[in-house]
Every structure is written in C-alpha cells, then in structure tokens.
Design an enzyme around this catalytic site. Structure first.
Site, mmCIF file in Angstrom:
data_model
loop_
_atom_site.group_PDB
_atom_site.id
_atom_site.type_symbol
_atom_site.label_atom_id
_atom_site.label_comp_id
_atom_site.label_asym_id
_atom_site.label_seq_id
_atom_site.Cartn_x
_atom_site.Cartn_y
_atom_site.Cartn_z
ATOM 1 N N ASP A 1 37.249 47.370 38.455
ATOM 2 C CA ASP A 1 37.444 47.671 37.037
ATOM 3 C C ASP A 1 36.062 47.910 36.443
ATOM 4 O OD1 ASP A 1 37.834 47.704 34.319
ATOM 5 O OD2 ASP A 1 38.811 45.748 34.201
ATOM 6 N N TYR B 1 33.749 43.711 38.899
ATOM 7 C CA TYR B 1 34.390 43.653 37.588
ATOM 8 C C TYR B 1 33.301 43.854 36.540
ATOM 9 C CZ TYR B 1 36.773 41.810 33.461
ATOM 10 O OH TYR B 1 37.297 41.658 32.207
#
Length: 252
Positions: free
Chosen positions: A145, A104
């Site tokens: 992400d 992330y």
C-alpha cells in the site's frame, strides 16, 4: 509464480477472508499491510494450516506488515536500514530467488503537515535503500500500500483532496520508477477507473469512487517475466471487508 499484496486493515478481523482467499487464489507470496497485531498475537498456526510460512513485523493497533509464502522466506530484513522508525512498515525477504519487499507507506494525512513531512523523509530513505538493494538483488519486487495514486488516471476524477495525489508524492513514486522498476499493472491494458481502495463512507465502493494506491513494482528481469497483473475486487464485496482489494501479479 503468483505474487500479491493486500492491505487487510486488521488481520484479526479479516483472517477468515484471507484464508478463504488463499485457498481460492493459491498465491506463492502475499505481502500484507496493516496487520495491526503484535507478533505474539499473530495467527501463525492458522496460516500454517492454510499452507503458508510467515515473516512478520507487527505492531498493536496500527501498521504491521507480513510476508506469507508457500516456501520458507530467507534473509529477512525488518525496517529500512539506517532509518530510525518505530512504525512497522517494511519487511523484506527472499523467496525462490526473488527479493520481496513488503511496504506500508505512510498516509501523510495532509500536504504540509508533520505527517506529510515524515512521509517524504520515509520515501527518501526507502528509495536510497532500494537503490543498493537492487544491486544486490536484481530480481526484486516492491509490493504494498503506497498511499500514492501515481497518475491522474489512478484517482477518481472527483477526488478533491491533495493527499495521495500531490506533486511531491507523485515525484517520489517516479523516483522509484527511475531506479529501474516497472508498475506491473500498467504493463497491460486495464479498464478505466481501476482502483484498489474505496472509502467505507458514502457508498464509495458501490459508486466506484476510489484510488489506485496499492502497487506491485518489478525490477527489469521480473517485469520481463510478468504475464498478468489485476486488482481482485471480490474480497471488497464481502461482509466486513477491508477497504483495500488485493493486487496480483503473475510471473512466468
């Protein structure tokens, strides 16, 4: 082998969506971001009932990553070695001989801000670590992400903010590609304006105003085996959805 990544933006809120999606798609490995739950509160039993083992690195309210896999994960690594960071953003493990790195990336807030400087330092540390990791694990997939839209075609033409599309961020993404990784999504012809994230505000999803910031990068041996890569927009259409859609790659 079907591998996927999904920023669920709160595992507690999105757990019913996740378990339904797992039952439908039956991925072998799923990398989750923004689980936003401490390890003690992680819904391990519910996910085991869905048929998945979990390797987790959780944090209350913010961040949090997890690797779900049908077969147990081995050699679990939490965080970037040598990079002191309280934020839970990285977990790696080996599943069926494939090194899965779930990430992330920091948002960065605004170009030139302290959070942006942290993002760039984090990216440097990640790239340096992966250079060695690829030597140890030739079959490696970097999923998550990224908070980076790597090319102009990965951002809506009317996107006005610098964050996610700055030259510095795109250069860092290119640095990951230079390690020998390949963007699985771009191995195939894709529709124009293919995004993986849409803001909750201003009817962004309805207007298809978004960014492609969720990615699966594959080492050369895995890229050679990749037969498909898609963004699954169906979960974004549900009630109380995550603002991200899952990205799925299929390996022969």
């Amino acid at each position: 082998m079907k591998i996927a990544c999904w920023n669920v933006n709160s595992l507690k809120v999105r757990l019913p969506h996740l378990t339904d999606w797992l039952a439908t798609e039956q991925p072998d490995v799923v990398c989750l971001q923004e689980t936003k739950t401490e390890d003690a509160n992680y819904p391990r039993a519910e996910l085991e009932a869905a048929g998945y083992h979990s390797a987790i690195s959780g944090q209350k309210t913010y961040n949090g990553v997890a690797i779900l896999s049908k077969r147990p994960a081995e050699d679990v690594q939490i965080g970037i070695p040598g990079f002191d960071d309280e934020q839970k953003r990285v977990i790696a493990a080996t599943v069926d001989g494939v090194r899965i790195v779930c990430t992330y990336f920091p948002n960065g807030q605004a170009v030139g801000s302290e959070k942006f400087e942290y993002k760039m330092r984090w990216l440097t540390a990640l790239t340096d670590w992966l250079r060695d990791e690829l030597t140890r694990h030739p079959q490696l997939a970097l999923l998550g992400d990224y908070n980076i839209a790597p090319e102009p075609r990965d951002a809506h033409p009317d996107w006005k903010d610098d964050i996610h599309v700055s030259p510095e961020e795109r250069a860092a993404f290119a640095g990951l590609i230079a390690l020998g990784l390949t963007d699985a999504f771009r191995l195939f012809e894709q529709p124009e304006k293919s995004w993986s994230w849409w803001d909750y505000r201003a009817g962004a999803f309805r207007r298809n105003f978004g960014l492609r910031i969720d990615h699966i990068l594959l080492s050369a041996p895995l890229a050679a085996r990749c037969t498909a890569c898609v963004v699954d927009k169906a979960p974004r259409k549900l009630e109380r959805p995550s603002d991200h859609a899952p990205v799925i790659a299929t390996l022969s």
